[in-house]
Design an enzyme around this catalytic site. Structure first.
Site, PDB file in Angstrom:
ATOM      1  N   LYS A 117       0.823  -1.212   0.000  1.00  0.00           N
ATOM      2  CA  LYS A 117       0.000   0.000   0.000  1.00  0.00           C
ATOM      3  C   LYS A 117       0.854   1.258   0.000  1.00  0.00           C
ATOM      4  CE  LYS A 117      -4.496  -1.487   1.466  1.00  0.00           C
ATOM      5  NZ  LYS A 117      -5.629  -1.366   2.379  1.00  0.00           N
ATOM      6  N   LYS A 199      -3.864 -10.566  -7.010  1.00  0.00           N
ATOM      7  CA  LYS A 199      -5.109 -10.803  -6.268  1.00  0.00           C
ATOM      8  C   LYS A 199      -6.238  -9.938  -6.828  1.00  0.00           C
ATOM      9  CE  LYS A 199      -6.035  -8.745  -2.358  1.00  0.00           C
ATOM     10  NZ  LYS A 199      -6.193  -8.235  -0.991  1.00  0.00           N
ATOM     11  N   LYS A 202     -10.458  -4.800  -4.458  1.00  0.00           N
ATOM     12  CA  LYS A 202     -11.409  -3.694  -4.546  1.00  0.00           C
ATOM     13  C   LYS A 202     -10.797  -2.481  -5.213  1.00  0.00           C
ATOM     14  CE  LYS A 202     -12.187  -3.705   0.063  1.00  0.00           C
ATOM     15  NZ  LYS A 202     -12.356  -4.697   1.048  1.00  0.00           N
TER      16      LYS A 202
END
Ligand code: TYM
Length: 335
Positions: A117, A199, A202
């Protein structure tokens, strides 16, 4: 609190940081509904975690409410499960601070999610993003959870939670139950349809990679028809060499209950076109009743409000008991 006291406890949560995906459904929510009879279950909407990345306030509110509806529509009966919003239970922030002081800089630096992130949000590597695992540990430990049902990507966070709890217990005695991760055998890592080495997420920038739980059937079908496969034209489970096909097999397996052998037999000698269409259709049918029920529930805001209010009350009761114990142990003067 009657008989729930004897049952083992479960806590899990999802961030309303984006619309719910097929990954969050197969990796997490789908498995939650069947646990209510055996366990005392707490499912959170992890809104406090979402602000580690900038959110549009109105969107966050809308997604949080939609997620409450989607939890219920996915079979989480609010009479049998405690459904609550993290920010409605102040004990999360309160224990989060205490646990920050029992979590080491070095161990936080090793967290894969932090590294990912911070690479994606290089202009906003804030302290919350860094200490996120300590807040997540508070989420779990407040409820003295035995099991934490999550997808494979959250395993590292459950492990650091165990380390933090063990460290705290080492100083103060048995304050926290040490939780176990509970990861599904198939569906623990649903991959992007367009880049199956990543992966399904969202926050995926590629709209074709990610299928949303509440998406329209025609959009779901379009994404599956475009899904990345390979040039071998053979439906065979081999995640290393055939990541796209293997991902579709996993999805089909969870959606239909078929084993990998049965899927290989079903599509032997048939092209990928047929296979992708069948996977798409199985997902459409899996999600259709959930989407319809979510839409119905969203029209009844008063009901949704009553669910999350009752959830917050019940969650607070349990959480505050743990928090009081912790405050006493660390030496805070009783009010
Ligand atoms: P989050 O919101 O990223 O994901 C929610 C749940 O969905 C699972 N999941 C997946 N499983 C399989 N394949 C995928 N592609 C996929 N994408 C997501 C995740 O593993 C997770 O179970 N930190 C957590 C939220 C959280 C939490 C908690 C979880 C906050 N506090 C306490 C458990 C206990 C998170 O960001 O999950």
């Amino acid at each position: 609190m009657e008989n729930t006291e004897q049952k083992k406890r479960i806590l899990s949560g999802i961030q309303p940081s984006g619309d719910l995906t097929l990954g969050s459904y197969l990796g997490a929510i789908k498995n939650w509904a069947s646990l209510a009879d055996e366990y005392d279950c707490y499912y959170m909407l992890a809104d406090m975690h979402t602000i580690t990345v900038r959110q549009v306030p109105a969107d966050l509110r809308r997604r949080t409410l939609t997620q409450v509806a989607a939890y219920i529509a996915s079979g989480l009966d609010p009479e049998k499960n405690t459904l609550f919003v993290q920010s409605h239970v102040p004990a999360h922030a309160q224990l989060g601070w205490v646990l920050d002081c029992y979590t080491m800089f070095g161990e936080l630096s090793r967290m894969t999610q932090f590294k990912d992130k911070s690479a994606k949000n290089a202009d906003n590597i804030n302290a919350g993003l860094f200490t996120y695992p300590a807040l997540m540990a508070a989420d779990i430990l407040l409820y003295q959870a035995d099991l934490v049902p999550v997808g494979g990507d959250q395993k590292q966070h459950v492990e650091i939670c165990r380390d933090i709890a063990t460290r705290f217990n080492g100083v103060y005695g048995d304050v926290f139950k040490i939780p176990e991760p509970y990861i599904p055998k198939v569906g623990a890592r649903v991959m992007s349809l367009s880049s199956p080495e990543n992966k399904m997420s969202k926050s995926d920038k590629d709209p074709n990679g990610c299928v949303y739980m509440l998406e329209k059937p025609e959009d779901i079908m379009r994404k599956f028809k475009k899904a990345m496969t390979d040039s071998e034209a053979c439906v065979r489970f081999d995640p290393e060499n055939k990541p796209g096909v293997s991902n579709l097999m996993q999805i089909y397996s969870v959606a239909t209950g078929s084993s990998f052998e049965a899927i290989e037999a079903e599509f032997a000698g048939r092209g990928y076109g047929d296979f992708k269409k069948a996977v798409g259709e199985s997902v459409v049918e899996l999600l259709r009743p959930i989407r319809e029920e979510t839409e119905r529930l969203l029209a009844d805001k008063a009901y949704l409000e009553s669910v999350y209010r009752a959830g917050a009350e019940k969650a607070s009761y349990v959480a505050n008991r743990t928090l009081s114990k912790v405050y006493k142990k660390v030496g805070f003067l009783a009010r």
